[in-house]
Design an enzyme around this catalytic site. Structure first.
Site, PDB file in Angstrom:
ATOM      1  N   GLU A  37     -41.399  28.540  35.087  1.00 19.41           N
ATOM      2  CA  GLU A  37     -40.863  29.856  35.457  1.00 19.41           C
ATOM      3  C   GLU A  37     -40.919  29.914  36.980  1.00 19.41           C
ATOM      4  OE1 GLU A  37     -41.478  34.685  35.200  1.00 19.41           O
ATOM      5  OE2 GLU A  37     -43.088  33.372  34.470  1.00 19.41           O
TER       6      GLU A  37
ATOM      7  N   ASP B 284     -44.970  30.340  42.018  1.00 21.31           N
ATOM      8  CA  ASP B 284     -44.696  31.399  42.996  1.00 21.31           C
ATOM      9  C   ASP B 284     -45.570  31.158  44.208  1.00 21.31           C
ATOM     10  OD1 ASP B 284     -44.215  34.027  44.286  1.00 21.31           O
ATOM     11  OD2 ASP B 284     -43.443  34.613  42.331  1.00 21.31           O
TER      12      ASP B 284
ATOM     13  N   ASP C 259     -35.072  37.342  44.312  1.00 19.73           N
ATOM     14  CA  ASP C 259     -34.413  38.088  45.379  1.00 19.73           C
ATOM     15  C   ASP C 259     -32.978  37.560  45.493  1.00 19.73           C
ATOM     16  OD1 ASP C 259     -33.438  39.093  47.811  1.00 19.73           O
ATOM     17  OD2 ASP C 259     -35.428  39.048  48.741  1.00 19.73           O
TER      18      ASP C 259
ATOM     19  N   ASP D 240     -31.314  41.452  37.582  1.00 19.93           N
ATOM     20  CA  ASP D 240     -30.705  42.787  37.621  1.00 19.93           C
ATOM     21  C   ASP D 240     -29.580  42.829  38.647  1.00 19.93           C
ATOM     22  OD1 ASP D 240     -32.699  42.518  39.772  1.00 19.93           O
ATOM     23  OD2 ASP D 240     -32.041  44.540  40.270  1.00 19.93           O
TER      24      ASP D 240
END
Length: 226
Positions: free
Chosen positions: A51, A76, A125, A161
């Protein structure tokens, strides 16, 4: 997030057995777990799923619970965020979930050729400004890095999104000749969604919950890098 809490999470991450925080020098040298994640970390030969930009690690943990026959690694640079996922995985005894703190542009330094079986990119982002194009996580340079470590015909998932990033990625994939397996412009509003991904709507990241509350559309692309 308070500075003290952030520093406390950074400190605790150093003690967690499912968290790996190599230095940049270690990444640029020869990372000792490269090519050995299954044997050294997970102690099995199960598929490895990444991920990328995992945030708090909700997808890594959620998928780890749903698919115990696979190994999941959340990646991350912000360790104070994925601390939540690392703690959750330990509390639920999920031995198939781990976290790696690094920049995504260094991802091919940590995994060997054909070591990764699948990837998720969850709410990155979108880097809308033109001068930030190369920082988009579906930019051709990133796709080439992913290709180096993915097995042939491996599945990639993009959940976002950002209608901008969704459209940009679709156009890019088509233009470069990559395979679009499926694409959905509204996974919650549309009656159909990818039947091969039953947890596409069941697992939600922290940011996804915020976006939903604001009425933002959640999109999805499943694709293969050719």
């Amino acid at each position: 997030m308070g500075k003290k809490n952030k520093l406390a999470r950074f400190a605790e991450n150093k003690t967690l057995p499912n968290v790996f925080q190599p230095t940049r020098d270690e990444a640029l040298a020869e990372f000792p777990l490269k090519g050995k994640w299954r044997q050294e970390v997970f102690k099995n030969e199960n598929p490895i799923v990444l991920e990328l930009g995992c945030g708090k690690g909700e997808y890594s943990v959620g998928l780890g619970k749903a698919f115990p026959e696979k190994n999941f690694i959340g990646v991350d640079i912000k360790g104070a965020r994925f601390w939540f996922g690392a703690k959750d995985a330990l509390e639920n005894n999920l031995q198939n979930v781990a976290f790696l703190r690094t920049q995504i542009e260094l991802i091919d330094r940590f995994f060997a050729e054909d070591e990764v079986d699948e990837m998720w990119i969850t709410f990155p982002d979108p880097q809308i400004k033109y001068r930030r194009t190369k920082h988009r996580m579906t930019h051709p340079d990133f796709l080439e890095r992913y290709k180096k470590i993915l097995k042939k015909d491996s599945i990639m998932h993009l959940k976002t999104d950002s209608e901008f990033l969704h459209g940009y990625t679709l156009g890019l994939l088509q233009g470069l000749g990559h395979e679009i397996v499926s694409a959905h412009h509204d996974i919650y509003g549309a009656p159909e969604y990818d039947p091969d991904t039953p947890l596409l709507r069941e697992i939600k990241t922290y940011y996804e919950t915020l976006f939903e509350a604001k009425g933002k559309t959640i999109t999805y692309i499943k694709f293969k890098i050719k």
